[in-house]
Design a protein around this motif. Structure first.
Motif, mmCIF file in Angstrom:
data_model
loop_
_atom_site.group_PDB
_atom_site.id
_atom_site.type_symbol
_atom_site.label_atom_id
_atom_site.label_comp_id
_atom_site.label_asym_id
_atom_site.label_seq_id
_atom_site.Cartn_x
_atom_site.Cartn_y
_atom_site.Cartn_z
ATOM 1 N N PRO A 115 -1.836 -6.627 1.513
ATOM 2 C CA PRO A 115 -2.561 -7.258 0.365
ATOM 3 C C PRO A 115 -2.830 -6.169 -0.902
ATOM 4 O O PRO A 115 -2.719 -4.813 -0.696
ATOM 5 C CB PRO A 115 -3.832 -7.453 0.952
ATOM 6 C CG PRO A 115 -3.468 -7.624 2.251
ATOM 7 C CD PRO A 115 -2.426 -6.815 2.706
ATOM 8 N N ALA A 116 -2.935 -6.696 -1.965
ATOM 9 C CA ALA A 116 -3.299 -6.030 -3.274
ATOM 10 C C ALA A 116 -4.339 -5.103 -2.835
ATOM 11 O O ALA A 116 -5.446 -5.268 -2.198
ATOM 12 C CB ALA A 116 -3.695 -7.020 -4.360
ATOM 13 N N ASN A 117 -4.396 -3.573 -3.257
ATOM 14 C CA ASN A 117 -5.268 -2.619 -2.812
ATOM 15 C C ASN A 117 -5.135 -1.218 -3.855
ATOM 16 O O ASN A 117 -4.181 -1.312 -4.719
ATOM 17 C CB ASN A 117 -4.933 -2.040 -1.396
ATOM 18 C CG ASN A 117 -3.603 -1.468 -1.323
ATOM 19 O OD1 ASN A 117 -3.554 -0.190 -1.556
ATOM 20 N ND2 ASN A 117 -2.685 -2.101 -0.832
ATOM 21 N N VAL A 118 -6.163 -0.888 -3.965
ATOM 22 C CA VAL A 118 -6.120 0.579 -4.461
ATOM 23 C C VAL A 118 -6.784 1.698 -3.535
ATOM 24 O O VAL A 118 -7.363 1.443 -2.487
ATOM 25 C CB VAL A 118 -7.162 0.670 -5.889
ATOM 26 C CG1 VAL A 118 -6.500 -0.398 -6.743
ATOM 27 C CG2 VAL A 118 -8.722 0.374 -5.299
ATOM 28 N N PRO A 157 -10.599 -14.726 -7.592
ATOM 29 C CA PRO A 157 -10.341 -14.696 -6.008
ATOM 30 C C PRO A 157 -10.715 -13.222 -5.819
ATOM 31 O O PRO A 157 -11.223 -12.826 -4.534
ATOM 32 C CB PRO A 157 -8.539 -14.959 -6.185
ATOM 33 C CG PRO A 157 -8.494 -15.894 -7.199
ATOM 34 C CD PRO A 157 -9.364 -15.481 -8.185
ATOM 35 N N GLU A 158 -10.295 -12.174 -6.581
ATOM 36 C CA GLU A 158 -10.173 -10.675 -6.225
ATOM 37 C C GLU A 158 -11.787 -10.347 -6.301
ATOM 38 O O GLU A 158 -12.339 -9.744 -5.371
ATOM 39 C CB GLU A 158 -9.516 -9.964 -7.215
ATOM 40 C CG GLU A 158 -8.060 -10.052 -6.994
ATOM 41 C CD GLU A 158 -7.359 -11.088 -7.703
ATOM 42 O OE1 GLU A 158 -6.185 -11.437 -7.476
ATOM 43 O OE2 GLU A 158 -8.102 -11.764 -8.817
ATOM 44 N N ASP A 191 -9.215 8.850 -0.867
ATOM 45 C CA ASP A 191 -8.648 8.242 0.106
ATOM 46 C C ASP A 191 -9.068 7.004 0.744
ATOM 47 O O ASP A 191 -8.419 6.636 1.721
ATOM 48 C CB ASP A 191 -8.211 9.253 1.225
ATOM 49 C CG ASP A 191 -7.721 10.450 0.834
ATOM 50 O OD1 ASP A 191 -6.852 10.520 -0.364
ATOM 51 O OD2 ASP A 191 -7.660 11.580 1.183
ATOM 52 N N GLU A 192 -10.094 6.502 0.084
ATOM 53 C CA GLU A 192 -10.695 5.180 0.783
ATOM 54 C C GLU A 192 -9.889 4.092 0.133
ATOM 55 O O GLU A 192 -9.390 3.954 -1.034
ATOM 56 C CB GLU A 192 -12.257 5.051 0.409
ATOM 57 C CG GLU A 192 -12.641 3.566 0.778
ATOM 58 C CD GLU A 192 -14.192 3.267 0.282
ATOM 59 O OE1 GLU A 192 -14.627 2.164 0.637
ATOM 60 O OE2 GLU A 192 -14.668 4.225 -0.466
ATOM 61 N N VAL A 193 -9.084 3.151 1.035
ATOM 62 C CA VAL A 193 -8.322 2.298 0.696
ATOM 63 C C VAL A 193 -9.259 0.724 0.476
ATOM 64 O O VAL A 193 -10.072 0.450 1.486
ATOM 65 C CB VAL A 193 -7.346 1.993 1.589
ATOM 66 C CG1 VAL A 193 -6.608 0.368 1.180
ATOM 67 C CG2 VAL A 193 -6.411 3.092 1.578
ATOM 68 N N VAL A 194 -9.492 0.306 -0.698
ATOM 69 C CA VAL A 194 -10.050 -1.056 -0.866
ATOM 70 C C VAL A 194 -9.152 -2.122 -1.117
ATOM 71 O O VAL A 194 -8.309 -2.002 -1.984
ATOM 72 C CB VAL A 194 -10.866 -0.876 -2.204
ATOM 73 C CG1 VAL A 194 -11.741 -2.383 -2.267
ATOM 74 C CG2 VAL A 194 -12.188 0.393 -1.689
ATOM 75 N N TYR A 195 -9.231 -3.160 -0.257
ATOM 76 C CA TYR A 195 -8.267 -4.395 -0.371
ATOM 77 C C TYR A 195 -9.079 -5.348 -1.250
ATOM 78 O O TYR A 195 -10.276 -5.596 -1.352
ATOM 79 C CB TYR A 195 -8.039 -5.206 1.126
ATOM 80 C CG TYR A 195 -7.277 -4.018 1.857
ATOM 81 C CD1 TYR A 195 -5.763 -4.045 1.468
ATOM 82 C CD2 TYR A 195 -7.820 -3.240 2.828
ATOM 83 C CE1 TYR A 195 -4.889 -3.397 2.258
ATOM 84 C CE2 TYR A 195 -6.879 -2.498 3.460
ATOM 85 C CZ TYR A 195 -5.440 -2.512 3.378
ATOM 86 O OH TYR A 195 -4.810 -1.727 4.038
ATOM 87 N N GLY A 205 -0.138 -9.329 -6.318
ATOM 88 C CA GLY A 205 -0.334 -7.858 -6.469
ATOM 89 C C GLY A 205 0.140 -7.135 -5.117
ATOM 90 O O GLY A 205 -0.420 -5.723 -5.049
ATOM 91 N N GLY A 206 0.412 -7.880 -4.089
ATOM 92 C CA GLY A 206 0.535 -7.019 -2.800
ATOM 93 C C GLY A 206 1.673 -5.856 -2.826
ATOM 94 O O GLY A 206 2.564 -6.101 -3.693
#
Length: 775
Positions: free
Chosen positions: A616-619, A656-657, A675-679, A689-690
């Motif tokens: 899924p879309a993430n940063v 939705p996001e 380094d924290e991944v947020v979906y 955006g995945g």
């Protein structure tokens, strides 16, 4: 202003004169890392060299010929050549396309492989004759041929306005013959401005090397050489002979006499700077008499080592303007003595044109230098175009580009000499080939001139070019194309909608409720749920659902309108999700959430040809920037775009996001730790955006068989199966998977250019399924 110019000016045909049909043929030698001629056969992955209309061989197996279809503009022909060149260059294994007209390091004559045509021995015999007559090394001189014809509607209108007493065929012939005669006179200018082969490697023909001076340790040249290929040792007949360009009949008679005397074996052995061409190349002389000239072939263009594909678009655009000049300029006497004088002029210019003392021998002022006279002609081209109201800002830039070369002493031949002197012959050309190859590899998914099409369609068309399948765009907005090869015609929409699948199959997969019922009948596990046809009924069932549900439209694709609640959710969020879903469709599904990871399994017939896990879309946080800022940075990746024209889609920050972030107690202004991944979404569609990860070789066969079974259950030949798998290492699928969706129009680009993993070449696999590629 002459009569033709008056007619064009008075009838506002100035812009119509520029309409035409354009094509390019380019020869390139294959070489190895060391700059030695590749002695391998023509690559099989380009299909049958006789049947492939885009990629074939010329004289030698080592000499690839790239041929564009006829296009309506110079730009389109140029872009198509870029596409062919890129397809060839990026598919070669441990070989490169030599970026120069003169050959690389050559082996002895007998080791140079002739073109092989097992099904057509006549083609092989012709090459054997040329090898004996001219030598194999000479035949490896390569270049570009530019094909041109006026738009027939323009010619017909001009014919009517001219009130000529001849037939239209003869009128058209006379125009092309006039251009041809003028090209003999002024064609030296093309050699001067586009010549780029001023040195030759020592392994070329010894009889030529013996006449030349040493330039570097392994190269030779004639001092002041502009174009070896067009010079006295270049690509020319053994002797100069007269061919009459006064009329088509006289032209044909001239060539027939030469064939009868065995001076040449056929019309195609006449190595003229320009050729008269017809639709039927096999019976060209007969066809010229019967149907007349169809187009002209300009043949004195060197490969430009400084250009990615061997020719600059600006040079092709100039050549077009130059042809218009040859047409507009008054006709002049063209006797046999003039023919030989003009030919000699081109040869001497090619040999000595870089000398400050060199003077042209065929022009009005016999003491004028090519540099001075080129400027005069460039200005004359401008005057002719202005006289008929056809001169544009673009034309001014095209002519200025040529002037700058001349005035700044930056002719291609000069630049090549400097580079070869500095870096060496082989290193300079190999470095250029590698440099251009690396540039092409940066965006291998795009098809130049077709960027407005969906990326999956572009990939299918690239596969068509590689495998010699002709195509036509029927509707660009709909991505609707037609494919043709060996009289087999197939209509395709959006790359995967084909005749292989029936209409009812598409309707079943489009309707998620029906899909579930069909799969359940085949004992295939699907999520349990309920469908709703109005929002009020769905709202009233709020208390029936706890954590772990998926709300989605019944009939949409690309992950649109989907909301997933893994944890507990509020009534407000539930109703917001319903609104999002009903916005995409008039009926929706609410299903139980299935644990595990989602995989897109691409099925064609009885085979799984690609599997992706879509993240899924993430940063990923850096401890400094907000989610919003991290998304903006991630969206700068050239792989990300909008509208399925790049392998990945840009990440959006819409309802939705924001709703999904809210479920995590976050907003777009939240700054993630390092380094924290947020979906940003639960659903993992690339379209939202995945990221795409190739898992084709990692999923067990048991799950692949289920995907094939599901595809067959709905009668699909091409199908995207979305499967949730909890543990991909578990060999027992029971209670470990569920199919959440079937897709009747699955994108292929995500399997060809995944975020991580192999290119699964689905364009070619679809062509194979359609019967265009043999096993």
């Amino acid at each position: 202003m002459n009569t033709i110019e008056k007619i064009i000016k008075e009838n506002s045909l100035g812009l119509d004169i520029k309409k035409g049909r354009f094509g390019i043929e380019k020869e390139s030698l294959r070489v190895n890392e060391n700059g030695e001629l590749a002695l391998t056969n023509h690559p099989k992955f380009f299909g049958d060299k006789i049947k492939n209309p885009y990629i074939t061989v010329d004289f030698s197996e080592s000499q690839i010929e790239m041929i564009t279809p006829t296009e309506s503009s110079v730009e389109k022909a140029y872009d198509f050549l870029r596409n062919i060149h890129e397809i060839v260059a990026t598919n070669l294994k441990d070989e490169y396309l030599w970026s120069q007209s003169v050959p690389p390091i050559l082996p002895s004559e007998e080791l140079i492989p002739l073109g092989k045509f097992p099904q057509n021995k006549e083609l092989e015999k012709y090459r054997e004759k040329l090898a004996l007559k001219y030598g194999r090394k000479k035949q490896l001189l390569s270049g570009i041929h530019f094909n041109f014809s006026f738009d027939d509607e323009f010619l017909k209108e001009l014919y009517e306005l001219s009130k000529e007493k001849t037939s239209f065929k003869e009128f058209k012939n006379n125009i092309y013959l006039k251009i041809s005669r003028n090209y003999f006179k002024y064609g030296w200018m093309i050699i001067y401005l586009l010549g780029a082969s001023p040195v030759i490697h020592e392994t070329y023909l010894q009889k030529c090397i013996d006449k030349m001076k040493k330039f570097t340790e392994d190269t030779y040249y004639f001092e002041d050489l502009v174009s070896f290929r067009n010079g006295s040792c270049g690509y020319r007949n053994e002797k100069d002979f007269f061919v009459n360009y006064e009329s088509v009949d006289k032209y044909v008679e001239s060539l027939e006499r030469l064939i009868e005397k065995e001076s040449i074996s056929s019309a195609k052995e006449y190595y003229s700077p320009i050729r008269l061409k017809t639709k039927n190349p096999k019976e060209i002389l007969l066809e010229l008499k019967n149907s007349g000239i169809e187009y002209l072939e300009f043949r004195s263009i060197d490969l430009n080592p400084f250009s990615e594909i061997g020719i600059e678009k600006a040079d092709l655009e100039f050549l077009h303007l130059f042809i218009l000049f040859l047409f507009l300029k008054d006709d002049e006497p063209f006797e046999e003595k003039d023919y030989f004088r003009y030919l000699k002029n081109q040869e001497i210019l090619a040999n000595k044109g870089n000398s400050d003392e060199f003077r042209l021998i065929c022009c009005e002022d016999k003491n004028v230098s090519p540099k001075e006279y080129s400027i005069v002609i460039l200005e004359e081209i401008e005057r002719h175009l202005k006289a008929i109201g056809a001169f544009t800002n673009k034309d001014e830039k095209v002519l200025q580009y040529q002037k700058n070369k001349i005035l700044s002493n930056r002719l291609y031949s000069d630049l090549v000499l400097k580079e070869v002197k500095q870096k060496g012959f082989v290193k300079f050309h190999i470095d250029k080939a590698k440099e251009f190859l690396n540039e092409m590899k940066k965006t291998p998914y795009t098809l130049k001139g077709f960027e407005d099409l969906e990326l999956s369609t572009q990939i299918l068309l690239k596969a068509a070019i590689k495998n010699g399948v002709k195509f036509e765009i029927l509707d660009r907005d709909e991505n609707f194309i037609v494919l043709e090869k060996d009289k087999k015609v197939e209509y395709v929409k959006q790359a995967t909608k084909t005749s292989l699948d029936s209409y009812v199959t598409m309707l079943i997969m489009e309707n998620k409720v029906v899909t579930k019922k069909v799969l359940e009948k085949e004992n295939i596990i699907v999520p349990q749920g309920k469908d709703y046809f109005n929002i009020e009924e769905a709202k009233s069932d709020y208390r029936k659902y706890g954590a772990g549900i998926v709300i989605k439209p019944k009939s949409t694709n690309f992950g649109l309108g989907i909301t997933i609640f893994k944890e507990e959710f509020s009534k407000e969020d539930y109703e917001k999700a319903l609104e999002i879903a009903f916005k995409e469709d008039n009926s929706i599904l609410i299903e139980r959430f299935i644990k595990g990871k989602e995989y897109r399994i691409f099925v064609i017939g009885d085979e799984v040809v690609g599997i992706l896990h879509r993240v899924p879309a993430n940063v990923k946080g850096d401890g400094e920037r907000s989610i919003k800022e991290l998304v903006e940075e991630k969206n700068l990746d050239p792989l990300r775009g909008v509208g399925y024209k790049t392998p990945l889609e840009k990440i959006r920050l819409e309802d939705p996001e924001k709703l999904f972030l809210k479920g995590q107690g976050l907003t777009i202004e939240y700054i993630p730790k390092k380094d924290e991944v947020v979906y940003l979404r639960e659903n993992s569609n690339i379209s939202t955006g995945g990221d795409s990860l190739d898992y084709t070789d990692d999923i067990l066969d048991a799950y692949k068989k289920i995907a094939i079974k599901a595809s067959k259950a709905v009668g699909a030949k091409i199908c995207g199966v979305d499967m949730m798998i909890e543990d991909i290492k578990n060999p027992n699928p029971i209670d470990n998977y569920a199919i959440i969706e079937l897709n009747f129009n699955p994108a292929i680009h995500i399997h060809c250019y995944p975020y991580k993993g192999k290119n699964r070449n689905l364009g070619e696999k679809i062509l194979k399924a359609l019967g265009y590629i043999e096993e």
